[in-house]
Design an enzyme around this catalytic site. Sequence first.
Site, PDB file in Angstrom:
ATOM      1  N   ASP A 186      15.408   8.248 -10.446  1.00  0.00           N
ATOM      2  CA  ASP A 186      14.487   7.196 -10.850  1.00  0.00           C
ATOM      3  C   ASP A 186      13.038   7.659 -10.777  1.00  0.00           C
ATOM      4  O   ASP A 186      12.462   7.729  -9.684  1.00  0.00           O
ATOM      5  CB  ASP A 186      14.700   5.976  -9.924  1.00  0.00           C
TER       6      ASP A 186
ATOM      7  N   ASP B 210       9.834   5.678 -16.886  1.00  0.00           N
ATOM      8  CA  ASP B 210      10.676   5.196 -15.794  1.00  0.00           C
ATOM      9  C   ASP B 210      12.161   5.340 -16.135  1.00  0.00           C
ATOM     10  O   ASP B 210      12.757   4.472 -16.776  1.00  0.00           O
ATOM     11  CB  ASP B 210      10.336   3.733 -15.492  1.00  0.00           C
TER      12      ASP B 210
END
Length: 325
Positions: free
Chosen positions: A30, A215
């Site tokens: 992430d 992201d």
Amino acid sequence: GEVSATPEPNESEYLSPVSIGGQTLNLDFDTGSADLWVFSTSLSSSSIGQHAAFDPSKSSTWEDYPGASWQIMYGDGSGASGTVGFDVVEIGGATASRQAVEIATKVSSSFVSDENNDGLLGLGFSKINTIEPQPQKTFFESILPKLDQPVFTADLEDDAAGTYEFGRIDTTKYTGTLHVTPVDSSNGFWEFASTAYSIGGTTYQNSGASTAIADTGTSLLLVDDNVAQAFYAQVQGSQLSRTAGGYVYPCSAQVPDFGVQIGSSGFIATIPGSDITFAEVGQGTCFGGVQGNGGGGIQIFGDVLLKQYFAVFNGGNESFGIAAK
Ligand SMILES: Cc1cc(CN)n(C)n1
């Protein structure tokens, strides 16, 4: 050294096998957060379910971080918290010999039910690491000094497995120009300027938001609310559904191409309209992969965009680059 880890594709995340103290877990990489946390044997058995759970007592290299704790909340409302220690973390050949590992003693329900991931590996900047009393480095920051090149790349795919590589840019993975933009890491994200967008090949200035983050932990492409509204104005039959949690439209609708500017250089990264539908929500209704960011000011460029490109995250000069593939 060069390493690669091949995440297993899953609709909402990209997982990669990570070895911690000799125990292998599938972690969700992430770039929008900076905590490395794992399901642990400290959780209740009902929370663990089918997940792999890290057991520090079985690692000969585990070192407690007495008195330390962590607690994180993600943009989708999910969260986790627990205690901290250090261990050897290895991903596809690169090893961080004393990496902060966050042991989950509590996880929210969405993590329990998502049996594909056994935790997260944050690849954002450690200024947003949540460990108290002292934030700790991410895996990438730990290995950075040892890498041939201070980079990692993300080559996310929808159907086939994607790949994260640390320490090298595999130029065979992309075609044409790598479009690079400076990153402002002051908010802890891979954040860059993005002040324009395109719909059906026509470019518009985005007056609502001026930056975006790359992201990999977010599935969707979350743009300024005015931009999302302008996009769906061109999708016949679309509507903003509170029950669905965003814009939906008839699955038969014609969806135009959508693009967002990467950096202020002018490069617009485009997604074919045919790749924008994220999910069917029943009765022939589809949920769009482009949605509003709820007025947050920062746009969140997640997998709907990133899977169309080869992405380069450069921790040396703090830049972000994408190229066609
Ligand atoms: C678990 C998780 C991670 C992210 C993106 N950083 N979200 C929105 N949820």
